[in-house]
Motif scaffolding. Structure first.
Motif, PDB file in Angstrom:
ATOM      1  N   PHE A  94     -32.477   4.908 -17.899  1.00  0.00           N
ATOM      2  CA  PHE A  94     -31.712   5.623 -16.893  1.00  0.00           C
ATOM      3  C   PHE A  94     -31.674   7.079 -17.346  1.00  0.00           C
ATOM      4  O   PHE A  94     -30.807   7.484 -18.113  1.00  0.00           O
ATOM      5  CB  PHE A  94     -30.316   5.038 -16.760  1.00  0.00           C
ATOM      6  CG  PHE A  94     -30.322   3.563 -16.463  1.00  0.00           C
ATOM      7  CD1 PHE A  94     -30.909   3.073 -15.301  1.00  0.00           C
ATOM      8  CD2 PHE A  94     -29.765   2.651 -17.339  1.00  0.00           C
ATOM      9  CE1 PHE A  94     -30.924   1.717 -15.020  1.00  0.00           C
ATOM     10  CE2 PHE A  94     -29.776   1.294 -17.073  1.00  0.00           C
ATOM     11  CZ  PHE A  94     -30.356   0.828 -15.910  1.00  0.00           C
ATOM     12  N   MET A  97     -28.643   9.479 -17.634  1.00  0.00           N
ATOM     13  CA  MET A  97     -27.458   9.016 -18.362  1.00  0.00           C
ATOM     14  C   MET A  97     -27.701   9.220 -19.858  1.00  0.00           C
ATOM     15  O   MET A  97     -28.835   9.258 -20.310  1.00  0.00           O
ATOM     16  CB  MET A  97     -27.186   7.539 -18.042  1.00  0.00           C
ATOM     17  CG  MET A  97     -26.899   7.317 -16.567  1.00  0.00           C
ATOM     18  SD  MET A  97     -26.890   5.584 -16.045  1.00  0.00           S
ATOM     19  CE  MET A  97     -25.313   5.036 -16.670  1.00  0.00           C
TER      20      MET A  97
ATOM     21  N   ARG B 176     -24.360   4.596 -11.251  1.00  0.00           N
ATOM     22  CA  ARG B 176     -25.401   5.543 -11.654  1.00  0.00           C
ATOM     23  C   ARG B 176     -26.671   4.813 -12.076  1.00  0.00           C
ATOM     24  O   ARG B 176     -27.786   5.248 -11.779  1.00  0.00           O
ATOM     25  CB  ARG B 176     -24.887   6.431 -12.786  1.00  0.00           C
ATOM     26  CG  ARG B 176     -23.954   7.531 -12.271  1.00  0.00           C
ATOM     27  CD  ARG B 176     -23.512   8.434 -13.395  1.00  0.00           C
ATOM     28  NE  ARG B 176     -22.620   7.742 -14.306  1.00  0.00           N
ATOM     29  CZ  ARG B 176     -22.564   7.972 -15.606  1.00  0.00           C
ATOM     30  NH1 ARG B 176     -23.334   8.880 -16.154  1.00  0.00           N
ATOM     31  NH2 ARG B 176     -21.707   7.302 -16.355  1.00  0.00           N
ATOM     32  N   ALA B 177     -26.498   3.681 -12.792  1.00  0.00           N
ATOM     33  CA  ALA B 177     -27.667   2.924 -13.228  1.00  0.00           C
ATOM     34  C   ALA B 177     -28.432   2.390 -12.014  1.00  0.00           C
ATOM     35  O   ALA B 177     -29.659   2.458 -11.960  1.00  0.00           O
ATOM     36  CB  ALA B 177     -27.241   1.777 -14.145  1.00  0.00           C
ATOM     37  N   GLN B 180     -30.377   5.127 -10.376  1.00  0.00           N
ATOM     38  CA  GLN B 180     -31.563   5.617 -11.079  1.00  0.00           C
ATOM     39  C   GLN B 180     -32.678   4.583 -11.128  1.00  0.00           C
ATOM     40  O   GLN B 180     -33.855   4.935 -11.124  1.00  0.00           O
ATOM     41  CB  GLN B 180     -31.185   6.083 -12.483  1.00  0.00           C
ATOM     42  CG  GLN B 180     -30.304   7.305 -12.379  1.00  0.00           C
ATOM     43  CD  GLN B 180     -29.865   7.841 -13.727  1.00  0.00           C
ATOM     44  OE1 GLN B 180     -30.523   7.608 -14.731  1.00  0.00           O
ATOM     45  NE2 GLN B 180     -28.765   8.543 -13.736  1.00  0.00           N
ATOM     46  N   ASN B 181     -32.325   3.320 -11.220  1.00  0.00           N
ATOM     47  CA  ASN B 181     -33.355   2.286 -11.232  1.00  0.00           C
ATOM     48  C   ASN B 181     -32.747   0.919 -10.969  1.00  0.00           C
ATOM     49  O   ASN B 181     -32.313   0.233 -11.894  1.00  0.00           O
ATOM     50  CB  ASN B 181     -34.087   2.292 -12.574  1.00  0.00           C
ATOM     51  CG  ASN B 181     -35.402   1.539 -12.479  1.00  0.00           C
ATOM     52  OD1 ASN B 181     -35.502   0.571 -11.735  1.00  0.00           O
ATOM     53  ND2 ASN B 181     -36.389   1.978 -13.219  1.00  0.00           N
TER      54      ASN B 181
END
Lengths: 258, 307
Positions: A94, A97, B176-177, B180-181
């Protein structure tokens, strides 16, 4: 060999993409406490097999059993909960992050706080959050990344990104860690560090399934290896025996079997 | 100079409402790559629900603070359920479909919400009963009402809380994870369906609060009010960099200021040909300029993976 020694049994796995047979009737079994190497030329189907094992692809045919349970057709998060974790050939962190947050996401498999708990910040949720952070820091330390905790994953040097993927996979507490070319692009020093890390993970009771092109690394580490070529398994056994197998030599050198 | 200060103050208040609505667009876009065109209409439903609650309770003589809390609470509840249902029924079945399909579905949902509202509330403007009498005070030479100040402060609190939530909570991390993917997030045990549903609920609930604010600010509600509000909030999200939560806040505030300044000066600048009722031009002028000059927005990453 006792049946209970088998951690992962993939039997008769086939996978087609359109007219292309990526895997044809492939069977492998990984025992507890071993490093199992998966080798073969580019395009032999190794990564496809990983994707089937971890639930990203559904196999067209074949059975998967892990730790005594059938996992054929299971969704990725269920497979993760059963105890298979993986890294990717093309690193898939990610990126936006931090290193620490990447590992913390890996703890999702083993933690329970529901949506309400997370929103309302119940006492249980707060304690769990602290435990997640602590465990994630331990794992960064374990993989030699303690100093990088606050760095965004996309800003890490290449070798650190590879190790961060391993730390994140370990956060799911796997029984089997599947590594897709972990040494790709690493220099000799980084590979040596990686090798020590893998040996430590094995000593910690996690079996390893390893796709690797670095022959010295994979032959030196693996207890057993299987060789894939054009989606079929052409050899399996101890590294020394496999290396002498004429079919394997032919596959790698491009000749025909005499 | 006095006009300038006044328009900045007006713009910040209006902009904070745009920002709240823009958050709903940007969070859904970030996680699904979907422009949820129904979001403005969810805000409209929030506005009309709170209007109805205010009318009923004001007639019953309930004290104003209690009315406001109950109105906001009901709007949040209705919109959260609405957002959850829309995601489940209209968008989830199309998750793997070509991107045009959910976009057209979103427009369909938007129209469905507008005309359902027209059936329930009628097509006339609904006005707000007088329940509060805002105090006026002067700051930097600009007039400000206590209502405007309260709207601005509440909006800022919600935005700060949301930014913190996404940054520091377990659910925020999962969001968020997933953004992103999603595949890898799934492999890590993140239930991406729950995360996506939660994102809709959160965006809709914030939109409901924005709807209540609009009703209090303008004193009016209408079944079609979500259209223009939604387009402006979408513009704000694009201005800040769609998909970027901080960008939605920045874009909303900036758009509010630009629009207010334009409304304040347009008459002088055009020699009285165009009046302040042409203010809406500027929001869309901004949209066009951003799309031409910097399509990724102020805080977006140029050439990002979702571009």
């Amino acid at each position: 060999m006792q049946a209970a020694d088998i951690l992962l049994a993939a039997t008769g796995i086939s996978k087609h993409f359109g007219g292309l047979a990526a895997l044809t009737d492939v069977s492998i079994s990984v025992r507890r406490g071993e490093i199992f190497g998966l080798i073969g030329p580019n395009g032999a189907g190794k990564t496809t097999l990983f994707n089937v094992l971890t639930g990203l692809y559904a196999a067209d045919a074949g059975e998967l059993a892990f730790d005594g349970q059938t996992i054929t057709g299971s969704k990725p998060h269920r497979v993760a909960r059963q105890g298979i974790a993986r890294t990717f050939q093309n690193i898939r962190l990610f990126g936006g992050m931090t290193a620490l947050e990447n590992v913390m996401v890996g703890r999702h498999v083993r933690t329970r706080t529901g949506v309400l708990g997370a929103v309302l910040r119940t006492r249980g949720a707060a304690a769990e959050e602290r435990a997640i952070t602590r465990r994630a820091r331990e794992l960064l330390d374990y993989c030699g990344l303690a100093a990088r905790a606050g760095t965004l994953a996309r800003d890490l040097p290449y070798g650190d990104q590879r190790r961060l993927e391993i730390a994140r996979a370990l956060a799911t507490e796997p029984k089997l860690l599947a590594l897709d070319e972990p040494a790709a692009g690493m220099n000799a020093t980084e590979t040596a560090t990686l090798r020590k890390l893998l040996e430590r993970i094995l000593a910690g009771g996690v079996a390893l399934l390893l796709i690797e092109h670095d022959m010295k690394l994979v032959m030196g580490l693996s207890h057993r290896v299987a060789v894939l070529d054009y989606g079929e398994k052409i050899a399996e056994g101890e590294p020394a025996a496999v290396q002498r197998d004429p079919k394997v030599i032919a596959a790698y050198l491009g000749g025909t079997v005499v | 100079m006095e006009i300038f200060a006044q328009q900045i103050v007006n713009g910040l208040v209006l902009g904070s409402i745009y920002a709240l609505v823009a958050l709903g667009y940007t969070m859904v876009y970030g996680i699904l790559g979907l422009i949820n065109f129904a979001h403005g209409d969810i805000t409209m439903i929030g506005a009309l629900v709170s209007l109805t609650v205010i009318q009923l309770l004001a007639a019953a003589g309930v004290p104003a603070p209690v009315i406001l809390v109950l109105a906001g609470g009901s709007a949040v509840l209705v919109c959260a359920i609405l957002g959850l249902s829309i995601e489940r029924i209209a968008y989830r079945p199309l998750r793997r479909a070509p991107r045009l399909a959910p976009l057209i579905t979103a427009i369909g949902v938007s129209i469905l919400l507008q005309y359902s509202a027209a059936l329930i509330w009628g097509k006339q403007y609904i006005s707000l009963p007088e329940i509060i009498e805002p105090a006026q005070f002067t700051i930097f030479g600009a007039q400000l009402t206590s209502l405007q100040a309260a709207i601005f402060l509440l909006a800022c609190t919600i935005m700060a809380g949301l930014l913190w939530f996404i940054k520091a909570s377990r659910m925020g991390r999962a969001m968020r994870a997933t953004e992103q993917n999603p595949d890898v997030a799934g492999l890590m045990g993140v239930n991406t369906n729950t995360v996506i549903a939660f994102t809709f609920v959160l965006g809709s609930a914030i939109g409901a609060i924005a709807g209540l604010m609009v009703v209090l600010y303008y004193g009016l509600g209408h079944y079609f009010m979500g259209f223009m509000l939604g387009l402006k909030a979408f513009t704000a999200a694009v201005l800040g960099g769609i998909g970027n939560v901080g960008g939605a806040v920045l874009g909303g505030l900036l758009l509010g200021i630009i629009e207010s300044l334009a409304a304040g000066y347009i008459g002088d600048l055009t020699g009285g040909v165009l009046g302040s009722n042409y203010r809406d031009i500027f929001a869309f002028l901004v949209l066009v300029l951003v799309l031409v000059l910097r399509p990724s927005g102020l805080l977006g990453q140029p050439g990002g993976e979702r571009a």
